[in-house]
Write a protein that holds these residues in place. Structure first.
Motif, PDB file in Angstrom:
ATOM      1  N   ALA A1151       0.850  -1.181   0.000  1.00 25.57           N
ATOM      2  CA  ALA A1151       0.000   0.000   0.000  1.00 25.57           C
ATOM      3  C   ALA A1151       0.882   1.226   0.000  1.00 25.57           C
ATOM      4  O   ALA A1151       1.931   1.248   0.638  1.00 25.57           O
ATOM      5  CB  ALA A1151      -0.921   0.011   1.215  1.00 25.57           C
ATOM      6  N   ARG A1152       0.439   2.223  -0.761  1.00 22.28           N
ATOM      7  CA  ARG A1152       1.226   3.441  -0.874  1.00 22.28           C
ATOM      8  C   ARG A1152       0.275   4.625  -0.908  1.00 22.28           C
ATOM      9  O   ARG A1152      -0.754   4.581  -1.575  1.00 22.28           O
ATOM     10  CB  ARG A1152       2.028   3.389  -2.170  1.00 22.28           C
ATOM     11  CG  ARG A1152       2.769   4.663  -2.516  1.00 22.28           C
ATOM     12  CD  ARG A1152       3.587   4.447  -3.793  1.00 22.28           C
ATOM     13  NE  ARG A1152       4.050   5.708  -4.350  1.00 22.28           N
ATOM     14  CZ  ARG A1152       5.127   6.363  -3.921  1.00 22.28           C
ATOM     15  NH1 ARG A1152       5.837   5.873  -2.927  1.00 22.28           N
ATOM     16  NH2 ARG A1152       5.483   7.497  -4.475  1.00 22.28           N
ATOM     17  N   VAL A1153       0.608   5.645  -0.154  1.00 27.41           N
ATOM     18  CA  VAL A1153      -0.152   6.894  -0.270  1.00 27.41           C
ATOM     19  C   VAL A1153       0.806   7.954  -0.778  1.00 27.41           C
ATOM     20  O   VAL A1153       2.007   7.881  -0.525  1.00 27.41           O
ATOM     21  CB  VAL A1153      -0.761   7.389   1.068  1.00 27.41           C
ATOM     22  CG1 VAL A1153      -1.891   6.506   1.512  1.00 27.41           C
ATOM     23  CG2 VAL A1153       0.294   7.520   2.125  1.00 27.41           C
ATOM     24  N   TYR A1154       0.272   8.905  -1.515  1.00 26.66           N
ATOM     25  CA  TYR A1154       1.136   9.982  -1.967  1.00 26.66           C
ATOM     26  C   TYR A1154       0.360  11.285  -2.058  1.00 26.66           C
ATOM     27  O   TYR A1154      -0.866  11.306  -2.198  1.00 26.66           O
ATOM     28  CB  TYR A1154       1.798   9.644  -3.303  1.00 26.66           C
ATOM     29  CG  TYR A1154       0.847   9.437  -4.453  1.00 26.66           C
ATOM     30  CD1 TYR A1154       0.285   8.186  -4.688  1.00 26.66           C
ATOM     31  CD2 TYR A1154       0.525  10.486  -5.315  1.00 26.66           C
ATOM     32  CE1 TYR A1154      -0.586   7.986  -5.746  1.00 26.66           C
ATOM     33  CE2 TYR A1154      -0.340  10.295  -6.377  1.00 26.66           C
ATOM     34  CZ  TYR A1154      -0.889   9.036  -6.587  1.00 26.66           C
ATOM     35  OH  TYR A1154      -1.748   8.848  -7.625  1.00 26.66           O
ATOM     36  N   ALA A1155       1.120  12.347  -1.931  1.00 28.96           N
ATOM     37  CA  ALA A1155       0.552  13.680  -2.061  1.00 28.96           C
ATOM     38  C   ALA A1155       1.379  14.409  -3.102  1.00 28.96           C
ATOM     39  O   ALA A1155       2.586  14.203  -3.208  1.00 28.96           O
ATOM     40  CB  ALA A1155       0.616  14.423  -0.744  1.00 28.96           C
ATOM     41  N   GLN A1156       0.707  15.229  -3.888  1.00 31.92           N
ATOM     42  CA  GLN A1156       1.405  15.863  -5.001  1.00 31.92           C
ATOM     43  C   GLN A1156       0.916  17.293  -5.190  1.00 31.92           C
ATOM     44  O   GLN A1156      -0.261  17.587  -4.977  1.00 31.92           O
ATOM     45  CB  GLN A1156       1.113  15.066  -6.275  1.00 31.92           C
ATOM     46  CG  GLN A1156       1.907  15.499  -7.480  1.00 31.92           C
ATOM     47  CD  GLN A1156       1.544  14.662  -8.693  1.00 31.92           C
ATOM     48  OE1 GLN A1156       0.498  14.853  -9.282  1.00 31.92           O
ATOM     49  NE2 GLN A1156       2.405  13.723  -9.050  1.00 31.92           N
ATOM     50  N   SER A1157       1.809  18.148  -5.565  1.00 31.65           N
ATOM     51  CA  SER A1157       1.410  19.477  -6.003  1.00 31.65           C
ATOM     52  C   SER A1157       2.306  19.850  -7.171  1.00 31.65           C
ATOM     53  O   SER A1157       3.176  19.066  -7.553  1.00 31.65           O
ATOM     54  CB  SER A1157       1.526  20.489  -4.865  1.00 31.65           C
ATOM     55  OG  SER A1157       0.967  21.722  -5.296  1.00 31.65           O
ATOM     56  N   GLY A1158       2.095  20.995  -7.760  1.00 33.72           N
ATOM     57  CA  GLY A1158       2.913  21.322  -8.915  1.00 33.72           C
ATOM     58  C   GLY A1158       2.652  22.705  -9.447  1.00 33.72           C
ATOM     59  O   GLY A1158       2.011  23.532  -8.793  1.00 33.72           O
ATOM     60  N   ASN A1159       3.158  22.940 -10.674  1.00 31.81           N
ATOM     61  CA  ASN A1159       3.018  24.218 -11.363  1.00 31.81           C
ATOM     62  C   ASN A1159       3.717  25.351 -10.618  1.00 31.81           C
ATOM     63  O   ASN A1159       3.153  26.423 -10.425  1.00 31.81           O
ATOM     64  CB  ASN A1159       1.538  24.539 -11.599  1.00 31.81           C
ATOM     65  CG  ASN A1159       1.350  25.606 -12.666  1.00 31.81           C
ATOM     66  OD1 ASN A1159       2.087  25.635 -13.656  1.00 31.81           O
ATOM     67  ND2 ASN A1159       0.396  26.483 -12.462  1.00 31.81           N
ATOM     68  N   PHE A1160       4.935  25.098 -10.162  1.00 34.47           N
ATOM     69  CA  PHE A1160       5.688  26.161  -9.512  1.00 34.47           C
ATOM     70  C   PHE A1160       6.706  26.709 -10.498  1.00 34.47           C
ATOM     71  O   PHE A1160       7.537  25.963 -11.009  1.00 34.47           O
ATOM     72  CB  PHE A1160       6.418  25.633  -8.274  1.00 34.47           C
ATOM     73  CG  PHE A1160       5.474  25.135  -7.213  1.00 34.47           C
ATOM     74  CD1 PHE A1160       4.881  26.029  -6.328  1.00 34.47           C
ATOM     75  CD2 PHE A1160       5.157  23.786  -7.124  1.00 34.47           C
ATOM     76  CE1 PHE A1160       3.996  25.570  -5.362  1.00 34.47           C
ATOM     77  CE2 PHE A1160       4.270  23.333  -6.165  1.00 34.47           C
ATOM     78  CZ  PHE A1160       3.687  24.228  -5.273  1.00 34.47           C
ATOM     79  N   MET A1161       6.613  28.002 -10.776  1.00 28.85           N
ATOM     80  CA  MET A1161       7.579  28.623 -11.686  1.00 28.85           C
ATOM     81  C   MET A1161       8.902  28.754 -10.954  1.00 28.85           C
ATOM     82  O   MET A1161       8.980  29.365  -9.894  1.00 28.85           O
ATOM     83  CB  MET A1161       7.043  29.994 -12.117  1.00 28.85           C
ATOM     84  CG  MET A1161       7.892  30.695 -13.140  1.00 28.85           C
ATOM     85  SD  MET A1161       7.917  29.890 -14.753  1.00 28.85           S
ATOM     86  CE  MET A1161       6.419  30.519 -15.508  1.00 28.85           C
ATOM     87  N   ILE A1162       9.928  28.145 -11.480  1.00 27.07           N
ATOM     88  CA  ILE A1162      11.241  28.216 -10.848  1.00 27.07           C
ATOM     89  C   ILE A1162      11.990  29.427 -11.377  1.00 27.07           C
ATOM     90  O   ILE A1162      12.623  30.157 -10.657  1.00 27.07           O
ATOM     91  CB  ILE A1162      12.080  26.951 -11.180  1.00 27.07           C
ATOM     92  CG1 ILE A1162      11.331  25.703 -10.775  1.00 27.07           C
ATOM     93  CG2 ILE A1162      13.466  27.033 -10.576  1.00 27.07           C
ATOM     94  CD1 ILE A1162      11.481  25.318  -9.359  1.00 27.07           C
TER      95      ILE A1162
END
Lengths: 1199, 487
Positions: A1151-1162
């Motif tokens: 079993a695996r849980v994950y959290a994700q975010s994105g769209n960050f201008m570097i």
């Protein structure tokens, strides 16, 4: 998935010198008398402790159990296990190593663990001293723990002599050549060799191969599966782990962004375009640069061996493998449509001998509401100020505006100028408007929080004769639009049947049902008049009838005569109409494999896709647009007349669309495989024929006065209505051209013949080739132009297999490859013809008619792309660093496109072969394992692509191409990139605030049309020259962190500048626009301003604005072109794998849980805050992003 | 499984492929076809593009260039630059971004027409008569188009200089790959027009399917007009007479509306509403009652792609030409589009969306009257004038004043004035101005346009002599860099 280990061979290219029949559907396996218990690494987390309770069990069965519990691979040969004793053991949660030690204690076997593999070999007997009587070479082969290896194979290179080590790990070979090479191999260990040089005893220590054992990557062309090591072509494969968890998008192409060198995904909403078949939209991607001028640039998509129109029916969770075919050797087998590259997708399948396993994977991604803060419109006080400054009752006299939209601020200004109200009253009215801000209402009332969720439950398993993979999934795309719904339900069933050893049949079925609905929501944002609210303080919807452009007097008159209410409140409209669609897609592919005789086999691929769908559109008579339409068909000369309605004034307009598409493929091929030259060489030949048809149709029926409950409708007199209704209210003559029934269909057919050949010499030199000839109905009668074949030839040299490379132990693999070939890009049916094509139109006044819709061009031929590719594949430092570098050059000839013609011919352009284009570029893929310890690991992937695109020639040079106007929008200018951007050379403003430009000869002018093409400056290309991705994955115990960056560098774009310089801004309020760019405040206002602003003046009179100057000289000027380079953190994922101990009590494997975010201008290269993903590069317009940062929570369980 | 079974399976599969017919690939996309039968060509000649320019095109620019109009400042300021330039007789009306719809549509017509001329006789399934009728219609259409071109871009016809004056290329191909075109002389174009009309007259039937198609009367009437424009009055009169005879003999002859009857209670144009007369002949392109051959162009407010005539009012000179009893005044009011009152009281055309510019029966009467007057048959001219005027106003006002009927030049002036009264603000005046300017029978004139501002001031624009001939539009000059433009 689809990982195989070294020496497991996939048909039809077998590769080793020794062949043996093995069970299962593989035709030939060559694993040197060994049957590998080849076991897949589960993608899920693995436990490292074992629980067993066995009594007299077969060792192989016990090993299998341990494999399942731990996820470790066990490598051994069947021969090794002969003589193994039954196992009796009972342990609970004991570490793998201890269990193995216990089991092997009384076995004639030994084991060693390396990374996640257990290698099993025979124990050597006690050492014995031999006296050598004959001139033989002998020695002992040891493993990495200095234990002798039993059964290692020893041979002398180039000779037939070979032997295996005995129980003491010893070997003897008679009469060795004095300067021969001794070669040693043992499964699970690295091959080794050494020169004999007259030695009599050579002992060799073999190194474990586990670390260096490269997964055998399988590439799939759709026609054949190849061991990547043996493929001459250029193939790209995305990291499927990253792909699987990129929950920010449900789109397959978007998920591949930055993962494949040479593949440029056009991200964001500006990259979503209609697909080339006109059946929906898809995220656009370009493989190795644009190689066409006007045809589609997207690659073709292949699912389970069969070409499909779009990928939206495939659930990303069902995908096992993706291969991107980039060069001619990889893709030429797809012939006339392959020039843009091919994306080949295989869905998951079950495996023989696997117990039924279930997997659940699901996620929810929240996106929130659109990011209105990104746009650059004026706020209310800025807007009111600007409108005060530009108010001009002389150019726009009150009398001339009775049919124009008068916005509230203009009403106040006109009232003041007409003396109806005092200046003080006007000021207070305007001041109060400038204090109202509608942005919160727009956000709250017009939008909702968006989210996406996808849930997939799958099962797979199998026996020797049957295996399957099946899944059910549900995708809910909850957009930010009020009242909209978008749900997709999918079923996948992939099964393989092996009724006999020589027959294999597999059937892959995908069923997808997409159900969408939407209301009549209005969409606007900061582009609307910034002070105009939609609801009053009491929560009542405000009547915004003025937006529809009728003055209060006219409206009152119309209402009185027609008895139709003309109030308009956008918020009331949401539920007054709907659009519903339901699309079912069934995609089945059958594959049949039959072994006919030794080396000869037949395979057939039979694909059938069908997508019947319906759409329903209902617009109630109460909608403003319906009321307004009715008004145009209402005759009432005075308020006392009873109005006559020529179209129904009740019910609504109901349109039902029935669409259908199908696509079938029948492909039959024969393959022959044989070994030559004393089994050193191998030859594979395939020939086949393919027939394909694509068909799309749509029928639409429209009825009026439709009653939703009674399902009744009114009969209209179409003939009379089409002649026009005279003297209707609000219209002099209203013509009703609605067609109650329409049908459109489109059919493309192809017939193709193809052949493939592979020849490998000594497993070191590989040559392959393919040829394909396509015939289609696309060019109608001009079949002679279809005779061009697509073909490819390629070669590869596996350098690391050469003896002289043995010395360089830090190089694990090294190969050079080179290919050349021709592929095509065919247009859609009916695009181009060698005879005049006539179109027809409804002309019910004077009877049927025809007109020339496409003028003839009898010199048409296929667009063809000649691709040269050269690449190097390498693995160094025990394969800690692996990668490949490719160089390519693509010459596209006979580009198809619109040739500008002399307007005196009666046509401004014709579709023809316009010229040649080249693309050259370089690609680098690098993977490195930076840190690898049991507790912590860090690995990095770097993807880099460079592309240079240039239009080399243009067969038809036409003077119109030398105009500035043409070049400002032209994508095709000889000597430049196919997405070139040109701009005026800005030279400041004059003392009227009119923009000036500098011409090539140095003249500075503001005259409209002063510039020709040569006076423009080339600013760069709108396609990024460099792009790729940079991914890092960190694992610490059960935690993992993956960060994927993408970069696009080297492109230019226009920035968003003010474009309002003349006329009345409020004109656009009717389409819920009307606001203007905040730069407008900085425009030239009075002489002298030209010293400190570049923004032109406002000139009310449109005619003067158009003839005195050209404001494009500013808006399309060089100063407003900026770099579009940027780097973004596309997504960052934190995952946690649950400990096996907890899971076991729940009967869960992983079993695996994950959290994700994105769209960050570097990083971005422009200083204007522009996110290039939301910018139209050529127009310089910003679009509002649908979200700022999405947030995902996901769960993956196997049980 | 034995070998036999395997071979059977493969045999069946292979057969399934070869079963595909040879014509598998011979499918033509829906809605697209290739012209092969005579019926296909009949349908091509029935194309709306050949008889109605309902969005833009036609004489929209010429309407603005006639001296029978003036401009109302409040509307003029919001008009498109091309409209303002046409009104002020600017040298170049079109800039790079502008569309010259008129030429674009006509050159498209030319492609179709040449295709018909080249191919129709080889078409299948039609009788020779049918094919020849189509051929005749195509010749007549080509001649009509060339007559427009020569009067746009060539100088007014003058026998002495016609062979040297540059006009417009004579296009006889339907091939978009042709690169080079050369301007023919005015004389060459007139010769080509004459030849095409003569070919047309030879094969056209007396009856056409409807007035949107050429019949023999239309071809003869238009060729006569060409003769009249080029000073060949005797030949012209002969053909005018034949045109009247052929028109009378046709199945549905063009006839004049009698305004006295139509505006009377219960008449077709009764009542007059705020939108103008009900059912005026200009309300659409379908009313072909007065058309010998009907061609129409959109002549109303700005609709996106045309010029728009929103700001146009009758010039003071034109308005003064009308007798108050003239019923044609019913088509004018002090009104802008959308029934908006014009406070200045100047008149605009109302109730007219489409103007007809093929060959109208009223024009045929006026042309024959002019021709007779030029041949000094003044009484004959008066008969034709009377026929028209009696249909336009009460008999009490219809008589031609004695001062105007006494001399040839006075009568010619009267006939030109009558043309202005009949066709004001429809573009006809532009062609008459071109003829007047080179005609010794007319006194030398200065043509001016007046722009009236709301505050009572006005601006006047004067037509340069050069601008009686239009300059070639931007898109043509840029594609033909070697082609000389007009000064």
């Amino acid at each position: 998935m689809y990982k195989f280990y070294k020496d497991i061979i996939t048909p039809p290219r077998s590769c080793k010198t020794n062949t043996s029949r093995v069970s299962g559907f593989r035709f030939y396996a060559t694993a040197a008398l060994l049957f590998l218990a080849l076991l897949q690494v589960s993608a899920a987390a693995t436990a490292q402790t074992v629980t067993l309770s066995e009594k007299n069990a077969r060792l192989s069965a016990v090993l299998e159990k341990m494999r399942k519990q731990t996820g470790y691979d066990f490598l051994y040969s069947t021969a090794t296990l002969k003589g193994a004793r039954p196992v009796t053991i009972s342990v609970t949660n004991v570490s793998l190593e201890r269990v193995l030690t216990t089991i092997f204690d009384n076995q004639p076997l030994q084991f060693s663990i390396q990374d996640k593999s257990v290698v099993i070999s025979k124990k050597a007997a006690a050492k014995i001293t031999f006296t050598v009587l004959h001139p033989v070479i002998h020695g002992i082969i040891f493993d990495d723990h200095d234990q002798p290896l039993v059964g290692a194979s020893v041979k002398i290179d180039g000779e037939r002599k070979s032997t295996v080590t005995n129980k003491q790990g010893m070997y003897f070979l008679k009469d060795p050549p004095a300067n021969g090479t001794l070669m040693v191999s043992y499964i699970g260990y690295q091959n080794d060799s050494t020169t004999i040089s007259n030695q009599e005893e050579i002992n060799i220590h073999l190194k474990l191969a586990s670390l260096t054992m490269q997964e055998v990557v399988i590439v799939n062309t759709g026609y054949q599966k190849l061991n990547k090591e043996r493929a001459t072509g250029s193939f790209g494969k995305p990291d499927m782990k990253i792909f699987a968890e990129r929950a920010g998008s449900t789109d397959i192409i978007s998920r591949m962004e930055g993962l494949v060198a040479g593949m440029t995904v056009q991200p964001g909403s500006i990259g979503i375009l209609p697909n080339r078949y006109g059946t929906g939209t898809s995220q656009q991607s370009i493989i190795r640069g644009k190689s066409t001028a006007t045809l589609g640039t997207a690659p073709i998509y292949v699912v389970n061996g069969v070409q499909v129109d779009n990928l939206s029916t495939v659930n990303p969770d069902d995908i096992a493998d993706i291969s991107v075919l980039k060069d001619a050797s990889a893709s030429a087998i797809w012939g006339a449509r392959a020039a843009n590259g091919v994306i080949v997708i295989s869905t998951k399948s079950g495996r023989s001998g696997q117990k039924v396993k279930f997997n659940y994977s699901g996620y929810i991604t929240t996106q929130g509401k659109p990011d209105f803060g990104y746009s650059r419109y004026m706020n209310s006080s800025q807007y009111i100020q600007a409108m005060r400054e530009t108010f001009n009752p002389v150019v726009f006299p009150w009398n001339s505006l009775s049919n124009s939209l008068i916005a509230p601020h203009e009403q106040i200004l006109y009232d003041q100028s007409r003396g109806i109200i005092s200046a003080a009253q006007a000021n207070s009215g305007l001041d109060s408007l400038s204090k109202i801000d509608n942005r919160q209402q727009i956000k709250d009332l017009l939008y909702r929080n968006a989210f996406t969720t996808n849930q997939t439950l799958s099962a797979s398993g199998g026996s020797d004769i049957y295996n399957f993979y099946t899944s059910l999934s549900y995708l809910n795309n909850h957009s930010n639009q009020q009242g909209a719904a978008d749900n997709t339900y999918r079923i996948t069933l992939n099964q393989t049947i092996n009724p006999t050893k020589s027959i294999r049949f597999s059937l892959n079925t995908l069923i997808s049902n997409k159900v969408t609905s939407s209301g009549r929501a209005i969409a606007t944002g900061p582009q609307f008049l910034p002070y105009q609210l939609f609801q009053d303080a009491a929560g009542n919807n405000i009547n915004l009838a003025y937006l529809q452009g009728l003055s209060p007097e006219t409206r009152a008159d119309y209402q009185a005569r027609s008895r139709i209410n003309l109030d308009y409140s956008p918020l009331d409209e949401l539920n007054l109409g709907y659009t519903k669609s339901n699309l079912l897609t069934i995609n089945t592919t059958g594959e049949l494999g039959v072994k006919i005789a030794k080396g000869l086999s037949f395979s057939g691929t039979y694909g059938y896709q069908k997508s019947p769908g319906t759409s329903a559109n209902y617009d109630d008579a109460a909608l403003y647009s319906s009321r307004r339409e009715l008004l145009n068909y209402t005759v009432a000369r005075s308020a006392d007349d009873v109005p006559v309605y020529y179209i129904p004034n009740t019910g609504g307009r109901f349109a039902k669309g029935i669409n259908d598409s199908y696509n079938w493929t029948v492909r039959n091929q024969l393959a022959y495989n044989t070994l030559l030259r004393g089994d050193k060489d191998e030859l594979n030949v395939q020939v086949g024929q393919e027939v394909q048809e694509q068909y799309n149709s749509i029928e639409t029926t429209v009825v009026r006065g439709y009653d939703k409950n009674l399902k009744t409708y009114s009969l209209l007199d179409y003939n009379t209505l089409s002649q026009g209704v005279f003297g209707a209210i609000g219209s002099f003559r209203s013509v009703f051209n609605e067609q109650p029934y329409t049908i459109f269909y489109d059919r493309n057919r192809y017939r193709s013949y193809f052949g493939l050949l592979n020849y490998s010499i000594d497993s070191k030199y590989i040559i392959d080739g393919s040829i394909r000839r396509d015939y289609s109905n696309l060019f109608s009668s001009a079949k002679s132009s279809q005779k061009k074949p697509a073909y490819s030839i390629g070669g590869k040299w596996l350098i690391s297999k050469e003896n002289f490379m043995k010395e360089l132990s830090w190089i694990d693999q090294l190969a050079l490859r080179s290919t050349y070939g021709i592929t095509g890009n065919s247009p859609n049916a009916g695009t181009a013809f060698s005879v005049d094509i006539l179109g027809t139109e409804l002309n019910n006044t004077y009877g049927n008619s025809l007109f020339v819709s496409t003028t003839k061009n009898d010199k048409l031929t296929w667009e063809s792309t000649h691709t040269f590719n050269s690449g190097i594949d390498f693995g160094i430092l025990a394969n800690r660093i692996t990668g490949s570098i490719d160089y390519y050059r693509k010459n596209t000839t006979n580009l198809l496109g619109n040739i500008p013609t002399n307007p005196l011919t009666g046509s401004s352009s014709v579709f023809g072969n316009i010229g040649n284009m080249t693309n050259r570029g370089m690609e680098i893929s690098l993977r490195s394992v930076n840190v690898q310890t049991p507790a912590f690991s860090w690995s990095t992937t770097f993807i880099f692509s460079f592309n240079h695109n240039e239009l080399v020639s243009y067969s038809a040079t036409d003077p119109t191409q030398n105009t500035a106007d043409y070049r400002l929008t032209a994508q095709n200018v000889v000597g430049y990139s196919s997405s070139s951007l040109f701009a005026y050379r800005f030279a400041g403003l004059d003392n009227l605030g009119d923009p000036k430009i500098k011409l090539a000869n140095g003249t500075i002018t503001k005259e409209p049309d002063a510039a020709s093409a040569g006076d423009l400056v080339y600013m760069g290309t709108m396609q990024p020259k460099f792009n790729g991705g940079f991914s890092n994955t960190f694992r610490y115990k059960s935690f993992s962190l993956t960060a994927n960056m993408i970069y696009n560098l080297g492109a230019v774009m226009r920035r968003d500048v003010n474009t309002f310089y003349s006329g009345r801004a409020s004109t656009f309020a009717s389409s819920l626009g009307g606001n203007i760019n905040e730069d407008f405040a900085q425009r030239w206002k009075q002489p002298g301003d030209e010293a400190h602003t570049d923004i032109p003046s406002y000139v009310a009179n449109i005619g003067i604005d158009g003839s005195r100057r050209n404001t494009d000289y500013y808006t399309l000027a060089d100063i407003n072109v900026v770099s579009a380079s940027y780097v973004k953190l596309r997504d960052v994922t934190l995952g946690y794998d649950f400990s096996p101990r907890i899971l076991r009590s729940l009967h869960v494997d992983a079993a695996r849980v994950y959290a994700q975010s994105g769209n960050f201008m570097i990083w971005k290269a422009n200083k204007y805050g522009i996110d290039p993903e939301y910018q139209s590069f050529s127009q310089g317009m910003r679009s509002v992003p649908d979200f700022t940062h999405p947030f995902t929570l996901g769960l993956n369980v196997t049980f | 499984m034995n070998k036999f079974t395997k071979i059977t399976i493969i045999g069946i599969l292979t057969f399934s492929l070869s079963a595909c017919k040879k014509n598998f690939l011979d499918v033509i996309p829906q809605g697209k076809q290739v012209a092969t039968t005579t019926d296909d060509y009949t349908k091509m000649m029935n194309d709306k593009r050949l008889f109605v320019y309902d969005f833009a095109g036609g004489w929209q620019g010429q309407v603005l260039m006639g001296d029978d109009v003036a401009a109302e400042g409040s509307r003029y300021s919001t008009a498109m630059a091309v409209s303002q330039k046409a009104f002020t007789w600017a040298d170049d009306i079109f800039l790079s971004g502008d569309h010259d719809w008129t030429m674009e549509l006509w050159l498209g017509n030319m492609y179709t027409i040449n295709k018909v001329i080249i191919e129709v006789m080889q078409s299948t399934g039609g009788t020779d008569t049918q094919k020849k009728a189509l051929l005749g219609e195509a010749y007549a259409t080509r001649a009509w188009l060339n007559f427009q071109f020569v009067n746009f871009y060539g100088k007014s016809y003058q026998k002495a200089s016609a062979a040297a004056d540059l006009a417009f290329p004579i296009i006889t191909t339907s091939d978009v790959t042709v690169k080079t075109f050369t301007r023919a002389s005015v004389q060459q174009v007139y010769d080509a027009i004459e030849a095409d009309f003569k070919n047309a007259i030879a094969t056209l039937p007396v009856n056409s399917q409807s007035a949107i198609h050429f019949n023999r009367a239309a071809a003869k009437g238009l060729l006569a007009k060409v003769y009249l424009f080029s000073g060949r009055y005797t030949e012209a009169l002969q053909l005018f007479n034949e045109a009247f005879t052929d028109n009378a003999a046709s199945g549905v002859p063009a006839r004049l509306y009698d305004y006295n009857a139509e505006f009377a209670s219960g008449g077709k144009f009764d009542p007059i509403t705020t939108n103008g007369p009900s059912n005026s002949p200009g309300i659409d392109y379908l009313d072909v009652t007065e058309s010998v051959v009907a061609k129409s162009f959109y002549n109303a407010y700005y609709n996106g792609n045309g010029y728009g005539n929103d700001f146009i009012v009758l010039s003071a000179k034109a308005q003064a030409l009308f007798d108050p009893a003239d019923l044609r005044l019913n088509f004018y009011a002090a009104q802008f589009p959308f029934s908006e009152p014009n406070p200045s009281g100047r008149l605009s055309k109302i109730g007219v969306q489409y103007s007809k510019f093929g060959l109208q029966l009223p024009e045929l009467y006026l042309l024959r009257a002019e021709c007779k007057a030029r041949l000094n048959d003044l009484s004959g001219a008066l008969v034709d004038l009377a026929t028209l005027r009696n249909a336009r106003m009460p008999a009490s006002a219809a008589a031609v004043p004695a001062a105007s009927s006494s001399t040839q030049s006075a009568l010619l002036s009267f006939i030109f004035d009558e043309r202005e009264r009949e066709f004001a603000a429809e573009g006809y005046r532009w062609f008459d101005m071109r003829r007047e300017a080179v005609d010794p029978l007319f006194a030398a004139k200065t043509y001016t346009h007046t722009l009236y501002e709301d505050d009572g001031t006005s601006t006047s624009f004067t037509l340069k002599k050069d601008r009686l001939t239009m300059r070639l539009p931007y898109n043509i000059t840029v594609s033909n860099p070697d082609m000389p433009n007009n000064p």
